[in-house]
Design a protein around this motif. Structure first.
Motif, mmCIF file in Angstrom:
data_model
loop_
_atom_site.group_PDB
_atom_site.id
_atom_site.type_symbol
_atom_site.label_atom_id
_atom_site.label_comp_id
_atom_site.label_asym_id
_atom_site.label_seq_id
_atom_site.Cartn_x
_atom_site.Cartn_y
_atom_site.Cartn_z
ATOM 1 N N LEU A 19 0.829 -1.208 0.000
ATOM 2 C CA LEU A 19 0.000 0.000 0.000
ATOM 3 C C LEU A 19 0.864 1.259 0.000
ATOM 4 C CD1 LEU A 19 -2.826 -1.079 2.476
ATOM 5 C CD2 LEU A 19 -3.063 -0.688 0.013
ATOM 6 N N LEU A 20 1.903 1.256 0.821
ATOM 7 C CA LEU A 20 2.800 2.418 0.874
ATOM 8 C C LEU A 20 3.439 2.669 -0.492
ATOM 9 C CD1 LEU A 20 4.506 1.824 4.337
ATOM 10 C CD2 LEU A 20 3.001 3.740 3.733
ATOM 11 N N LYS A 21 3.885 1.598 -1.122
ATOM 12 C CA LYS A 21 4.504 1.704 -2.454
ATOM 13 C C LYS A 21 3.538 2.302 -3.459
ATOM 14 C CE LYS A 21 7.536 -2.115 -2.620
ATOM 15 N NZ LYS A 21 7.323 -3.529 -2.721
ATOM 16 N N ASN A 22 2.258 2.010 -3.261
ATOM 17 C CA ASN A 22 1.240 2.501 -4.187
ATOM 18 C C ASN A 22 0.598 3.803 -3.704
ATOM 19 O OD1 ASN A 22 0.894 0.420 -6.498
ATOM 20 N ND2 ASN A 22 1.213 -0.779 -4.653
ATOM 21 N N GLU A 23 1.330 4.515 -2.882
ATOM 22 C CA GLU A 23 0.960 5.861 -2.440
ATOM 23 C C GLU A 23 -0.276 5.943 -1.562
ATOM 24 O OE1 GLU A 23 1.058 8.277 -5.967
ATOM 25 O OE2 GLU A 23 3.132 7.675 -6.346
ATOM 26 N N TYR A 24 -0.505 4.876 -0.819
ATOM 27 C CA TYR A 24 -1.528 4.944 0.218
ATOM 28 C C TYR A 24 -0.836 5.423 1.478
ATOM 29 C CZ TYR A 24 -4.652 2.029 -2.614
ATOM 30 O OH TYR A 24 -5.462 1.529 -3.602
ATOM 31 N N LYS A 25 -1.567 6.153 2.290
ATOM 32 C CA LYS A 25 -1.028 6.564 3.583
ATOM 33 C C LYS A 25 -1.683 5.659 4.628
ATOM 34 C CE LYS A 25 -1.197 10.492 6.664
ATOM 35 N NZ LYS A 25 -2.316 11.331 7.091
ATOM 36 N N ILE A 26 -0.866 4.957 5.392
ATOM 37 C CA ILE A 26 -1.443 4.050 6.390
ATOM 38 C C ILE A 26 -1.777 4.840 7.650
ATOM 39 C CG2 ILE A 26 -0.987 2.046 7.842
ATOM 40 C CD1 ILE A 26 0.304 0.783 5.443
ATOM 41 N N LEU A 27 -3.033 4.779 8.048
ATOM 42 C CA LEU A 27 -3.481 5.526 9.222
ATOM 43 C C LEU A 27 -3.347 4.678 10.478
ATOM 44 C CD1 LEU A 27 -6.737 7.128 7.757
ATOM 45 C CD2 LEU A 27 -4.442 8.121 7.842
ATOM 46 N N VAL A 28 -3.729 3.421 10.369
ATOM 47 C CA VAL A 28 -3.663 2.557 11.560
ATOM 48 C C VAL A 28 -3.659 1.098 11.120
ATOM 49 C CG1 VAL A 28 -6.165 2.600 11.894
ATOM 50 C CG2 VAL A 28 -4.736 2.135 13.827
ATOM 51 N N ARG A 29 -2.961 0.282 11.907
ATOM 52 C CA ARG A 29 -2.973 -1.163 11.669
ATOM 53 C C ARG A 29 -3.590 -1.840 12.877
ATOM 54 N NH1 ARG A 29 2.712 -3.191 9.207
ATOM 55 N NH2 ARG A 29 1.666 -5.164 9.622
ATOM 56 N N ASN A 30 -4.303 -2.930 12.629
ATOM 57 C CA ASN A 30 -4.935 -3.714 13.694
ATOM 58 C C ASN A 30 -5.830 -2.846 14.575
ATOM 59 O OD1 ASN A 30 -1.744 -4.998 13.643
ATOM 60 N ND2 ASN A 30 -3.473 -6.199 12.965
ATOM 61 N N TYR A 31 -6.724 -2.142 13.927
ATOM 62 C CA TYR A 31 -7.680 -1.298 14.648
ATOM 63 C C TYR A 31 -8.770 -2.178 15.231
ATOM 64 C CZ TYR A 31 -11.281 2.226 15.482
ATOM 65 O OH TYR A 31 -12.230 3.031 16.061
ATOM 66 N N ARG A 32 -8.943 -2.089 16.541
ATOM 67 C CA ARG A 32 -9.928 -2.952 17.201
ATOM 68 C C ARG A 32 -11.110 -2.153 17.715
ATOM 69 N NH1 ARG A 32 -7.223 -7.969 19.022
ATOM 70 N NH2 ARG A 32 -5.167 -7.753 18.165
ATOM 71 N N TYR A 33 -12.271 -2.722 17.548
ATOM 72 C CA TYR A 33 -13.486 -2.151 18.123
ATOM 73 C C TYR A 33 -14.395 -3.324 18.465
ATOM 74 C CZ TYR A 33 -17.966 0.182 18.547
ATOM 75 O OH TYR A 33 -19.175 0.618 19.007
ATOM 76 N N GLN A 34 -14.752 -3.440 19.742
ATOM 77 C CA GLN A 34 -15.540 -4.572 20.220
ATOM 78 C C GLN A 34 -14.914 -5.875 19.731
ATOM 79 O OE1 GLN A 34 -19.499 -3.495 19.027
ATOM 80 N NE2 GLN A 34 -19.751 -2.096 20.727
ATOM 81 N N LYS A 35 -15.688 -6.672 18.967
ATOM 82 C CA LYS A 35 -15.153 -7.965 18.537
ATOM 83 C C LYS A 35 -14.442 -7.886 17.197
ATOM 84 C CE LYS A 35 -18.895 -10.555 20.106
ATOM 85 N NZ LYS A 35 -20.130 -10.596 20.010
ATOM 86 N N ALA A 36 -14.448 -6.704 16.615
ATOM 87 C CA ALA A 36 -13.911 -6.576 15.261
ATOM 88 C C ALA A 36 -12.473 -6.106 15.270
ATOM 89 C CB ALA A 36 -14.754 -5.582 14.478
ATOM 90 N N GLU A 37 -11.749 -6.529 14.257
ATOM 91 C CA GLU A 37 -10.415 -5.982 14.058
ATOM 92 C C GLU A 37 -10.228 -5.722 12.576
ATOM 93 O OE1 GLU A 37 -5.699 -7.024 14.445
ATOM 94 O OE2 GLU A 37 -7.109 -8.229 15.600
ATOM 95 N N ILE A 38 -9.751 -4.519 12.274
ATOM 96 C CA ILE A 38 -9.447 -4.175 10.887
ATOM 97 C C ILE A 38 -7.934 -4.249 10.740
ATOM 98 C CG2 ILE A 38 -9.519 -2.366 9.127
ATOM 99 C CD1 ILE A 38 -12.084 -1.340 10.507
ATOM 100 N N ASP A 39 -7.478 -4.999 9.743
ATOM 101 C CA ASP A 39 -6.036 -5.189 9.569
ATOM 102 C C ASP A 39 -5.325 -3.869 9.269
ATOM 103 O OD1 ASP A 39 -6.280 -7.936 10.021
ATOM 104 O OD2 ASP A 39 -6.732 -8.321 7.923
ATOM 105 N N ILE A 40 -5.818 -3.155 8.267
ATOM 106 C CA ILE A 40 -5.165 -1.906 7.872
ATOM 107 C C ILE A 40 -6.226 -0.878 7.492
ATOM 108 C CG2 ILE A 40 -3.611 -0.777 6.195
ATOM 109 C CD1 ILE A 40 -2.276 -3.525 5.775
ATOM 110 N N ILE A 41 -6.064 0.336 8.003
ATOM 111 C CA ILE A 41 -6.886 1.452 7.526
ATOM 112 C C ILE A 41 -5.923 2.444 6.889
ATOM 113 C CG2 ILE A 41 -8.482 3.310 8.117
ATOM 114 C CD1 ILE A 41 -9.406 1.642 10.502
#
Length: 123
Positions: free
Chosen positions: A19-41
């Motif tokens: 993602l970084l190579k493709n010019e995405y800016k990583i805001l957060v990794r492993n974002y957790r909320y309740q039972k959910a987890e998002i790998d990359i935002i």
């Protein structure tokens, strides 16, 4: 042979690099909320990208994007909504899947599937 967690961690690192190579800016990794987890935002072109990283040591005749269940999508969508509120973001959100699969030689190949959840009914 790396165990599942190690493979998952390696896959996430590779996805983040990709993602970084493709010019995405990583805001957060492993974002957790309740039972959910998002790998990359990440963020790109004024879009918030919610990326689910799917790693497989073999393809097992199932595509990584098929391994994301409706229940999991619901959790990810809920967590994404919470993230947007928490950080006062008002951009559009896109849900992507980044699959990481080894080729015949064992080299990990990345496939990025933008708008992966559009095919699903998340309600």
């Amino acid at each position: 042979m790396a165990d599942h967690n190690e493979l998952g961690k390696e896959a996430e690192d590779l996805a983040a690099e990709y993602l970084l190579k493709n010019e995405y800016k990583i805001l957060v990794r492993n974002y957790r909320y309740q039972k959910a987890e998002i790998d990359i935002i990440a963020e790109k072109d004024n879009l918030i990208i919610v990326a689910e990283v799917k790693a497989r040591s073999t393809d097992l005749f199932i595509l990584p994007q098929e391994a994301v269940t409706k229940g999991k999508i619901k959790l990810i969508v809920t967590a994404a909504n919470h993230f947007m509120e928490e950080f006062n973001k008002d951009q559009e959100v896109r849900f992507d899947i980044i699959s990481v699969l080894p080729d015949e030689k064992g080299k990990l190949i990345i496939e990025h599937i933008p708008d992966a959840f559009e095919a699903f009914d998340a309600n």
